[in-house]
Design an enzyme around this catalytic site. Structure first.
Site, mmCIF file in Angstrom:
data_model
loop_
_atom_site.group_PDB
_atom_site.id
_atom_site.type_symbol
_atom_site.label_atom_id
_atom_site.label_comp_id
_atom_site.label_asym_id
_atom_site.label_seq_id
_atom_site.Cartn_x
_atom_site.Cartn_y
_atom_site.Cartn_z
ATOM 1 N N ASN A 75 -17.521 9.851 16.328
ATOM 2 C CA ASN A 75 -16.145 9.908 15.830
ATOM 3 C C ASN A 75 -15.123 9.359 16.819
ATOM 4 O O ASN A 75 -14.051 8.938 16.435
ATOM 5 C CB ASN A 75 -15.777 11.339 15.425
ATOM 6 C CG ASN A 75 -16.183 12.368 16.445
ATOM 7 O OD1 ASN A 75 -17.338 12.437 16.846
ATOM 8 N ND2 ASN A 75 -15.242 13.169 16.881
ATOM 9 N N CYS B 125 -9.815 16.932 17.189
ATOM 10 C CA CYS B 125 -10.081 18.336 17.442
ATOM 11 C C CYS B 125 -9.769 18.715 18.889
ATOM 12 O O CYS B 125 -9.496 19.859 19.188
ATOM 13 C CB CYS B 125 -11.540 18.662 17.147
ATOM 14 S SG CYS B 125 -12.123 17.861 15.663
ATOM 15 N N THR C 147 -18.221 20.671 8.699
ATOM 16 C CA THR C 147 -18.448 21.727 9.693
ATOM 17 C C THR C 147 -19.405 22.765 9.108
ATOM 18 O O THR C 147 -20.383 23.170 9.753
ATOM 19 C CB THR C 147 -17.099 22.386 10.091
ATOM 20 O OG1 THR C 147 -16.274 21.377 10.691
ATOM 21 C CG2 THR C 147 -17.296 23.541 11.053
ATOM 22 N N THR D 159 -17.923 30.860 -6.543
ATOM 23 C CA THR D 159 -17.519 29.920 -7.588
ATOM 24 C C THR D 159 -17.068 28.617 -6.940
ATOM 25 O O THR D 159 -16.287 28.623 -5.992
ATOM 26 C CB THR D 159 -16.384 30.538 -8.437
ATOM 27 O OG1 THR D 159 -16.874 31.768 -8.967
ATOM 28 C CG2 THR D 159 -15.986 29.616 -9.571
ATOM 29 N N SER E 16 -18.470 14.555 4.698
ATOM 30 C CA SER E 16 -17.192 15.237 4.511
ATOM 31 C C SER E 16 -16.322 14.479 3.524
ATOM 32 O O SER E 16 -16.285 13.240 3.550
ATOM 33 C CB SER E 16 -16.485 15.333 5.869
ATOM 34 O OG SER E 16 -15.198 15.875 5.723
ATOM 35 N N GLN F 119 -18.763 10.140 9.841
ATOM 36 C CA GLN F 119 -17.915 8.967 10.097
ATOM 37 C C GLN F 119 -18.492 7.681 9.513
ATOM 38 O O GLN F 119 -17.767 6.693 9.361
ATOM 39 C CB GLN F 119 -17.680 8.804 11.614
ATOM 40 C CG GLN F 119 -16.869 9.927 12.233
ATOM 41 C CD GLN F 119 -15.396 9.928 11.813
ATOM 42 O OE1 GLN F 119 -14.876 8.958 11.252
ATOM 43 N NE2 GLN F 119 -14.714 11.026 12.069
#
Ligand code: PMP
Length: 413
Positions: free
Chosen positions: A157, A349, A72, A261, A205, A185
């Site tokens: 997806n 989602c 995202t 970081t 991802s 995907q």
């Protein structure tokens, strides 16, 4: 408790043992990757190893990998109209074209204003309509508009349908624009290289490939040059000409593209998952495709009226999206869950929102079918037992879930 059957891998995958082991090792280390002492250098080395591993899965240059908190964020990082403070900078696109079946993180337009985002339709088979893309690019050129940024996913997806990304890239580049690809995907599921896609950037991802959630990357050709710290790397495509506008500024980590970081343990887990996925991708793909075909054959035997969405197009080996007239996806997902089977209503989602899938609507399906689609997605630990568990649950449930199919109750009794 009954044994569970997890068939929602497109939503998220279990952590791979290799990722867990690598993360545990990293969690026990001290050292900020930016520090110059031995501990810091050790942490830095771990990050760079992970960068190489993630890059390798798409045959990309590790220097082009920017780690983010997930896809995202990677999509949002890529989809920006112009550098802050330099609106109208050369090469900065003013318009974003997205396919009508994109994940919400792209569909919402990233950092473009809503009025600057346009949709490119898809065909009934669920693939972006290249003729429509070419037409729109031509119109924009004739209007004298700046070349747009275009975003097209590699695999959808919900349907698993693979998109003609390389052909789209050629059209976009011929029009002077750039192509971003949400490859979430497909990454680790089907073999591809950045060069084959001919894309300017891709988003990936960690948690879809067996790494931890909260990790991801933007892989962007020429990222190092664009960030001004990569040295002479030559002309490597159009992207380097467009400086990327960071979402998070501060300490200059990730070549200035993502301050803060680094999440070293997460990134190390992502890297380990990428290597593990690469090692078994071909064999896993073939096995999943056979299991998925078996599942679809069983499904249509029990309910011949079931529509396998996108079956006519090339698809990911692990995804089956099916719809049955008269069924409500949300109800089906709950009923499967009570039977011990985890599946989803289209995209995770949008689950629970009782909205018809925008992907099916874009493919021209009626609202009734768009509300009736259930996604079953397999992964590397899926077995025949899982497929049989799904099919026996479907045999028991179909008559309750589908209006007007009480006859199945008799057949299944
Ligand atoms: N794009 C696609 C196609 C996805 O399936 C997902 C995950 N649902 C994302 C982007 C977002 O990824 P992440 O969860 O890492 O933010």
């Amino acid at each position: 408790m009954t044994e569970r059957t997890y068939l929602d891998w497109n939503a998220t995958a279990p952590l791979r043992p290799q990722a867990r082991a690598a993360m545990l090792g990293a969690l026990d280390r001290v050292g900020n990757p930016s520090s110059v002492h031995a501990e810091g250098r050790g942490a830095h080395r771990l990050l760079e190893e992970a960068r190489q591993r993630v890059a390798a899965l798409a045959a990309a240059d590790p220097r082009d990998v920017t780690f983010t908190s997930g896809a995202t964020e990677a999509n949002t990082l890529a989809l920006a109209p112009a550098r802050i403070g330099a609106p109208g900078a050369p090469g900065a696109p003013e318009r974003l074209l997205v396919s009508s079946i994109e994940h919400p993180s792209v569909h919402c337009g990233g950092r473009f204003a809503a009025a600057s985002v346009e949709e490119i339709p898809v065909t009934q088979a669920g693939q972006v309509d290249l003729a429509a893309l070419e037409r729109r690019l031509g119109e924009l050129r004739r209007e004298g508009a700046r070349p747009p940024l275009v975003s097209i996913m590699l695999a959808n997806n919900e349907t698993g349908v693979l998109q003609p990304v390389a052909a789209a890239a050629d059209l976009v580049h011929a029009a002077g624009g750039q192509l971003h690809v949400d490859a979430v995907q497909a990454f680790g599921r089907v073999a591809f290289t950045l060069a084959q896609l001919r894309a300017d950037s891709i988003a990936v991802s960690g948690h879809k490939i067996g790494g931890p959630a909260g990790t991801g990357a933007l892989i962007r050709i020429g990222a190092a040059v664009a960030a001004g710290s990569g040295g002479a790397r030559g002309a490597r495509g159009a992207t380097g000409e467009r400086p990327l506008d960071p979402l998070i500024r501060g300490g200059g980590q990730e070549r200035g593209l993502r301050a803060g970081t680094e999440n070293a343990a997460g990134i190390v887990g992502f890297g380990a998952a990428a290597s593990a996925a690469g090692e078994t991708m071909a064999a896993d793909g073939a096995r999943m495709a056979a299991l998925r075909d078996r599942l679809e054959a069983g499904l249509t035997e029990i309910t011949p009226e079931a529509i396998i969405v996108g079956a006519k197009a090339e698809r990911l080996p692990n995804t089956c999206l099916f719809a049955v007239p008269g069924m409500r996806a949300e109800t089906a997902v709950i009923a499967f869950d009570l039977e011990g089977v985890a599946v989803s209503a289209g995209a995770a989602c949008s689950s629970g929102k009782a909205q018809p899938s925008h992907v099916l609507a874009a493919m021209g399906f009626s609202p009734e079918i768009a509300r009736a689609a259930v996604r079953v997605s397999l992964g590397w630990t899926t077995t025949e037992r899982d497929v049989l568990a799904f099919l026996s649950a479907w045999k028991r449930l179909a008559h309750v879930l589908i209006k007007g199919r009480q006859d199945i109750a008799v057949a299944a009794a």
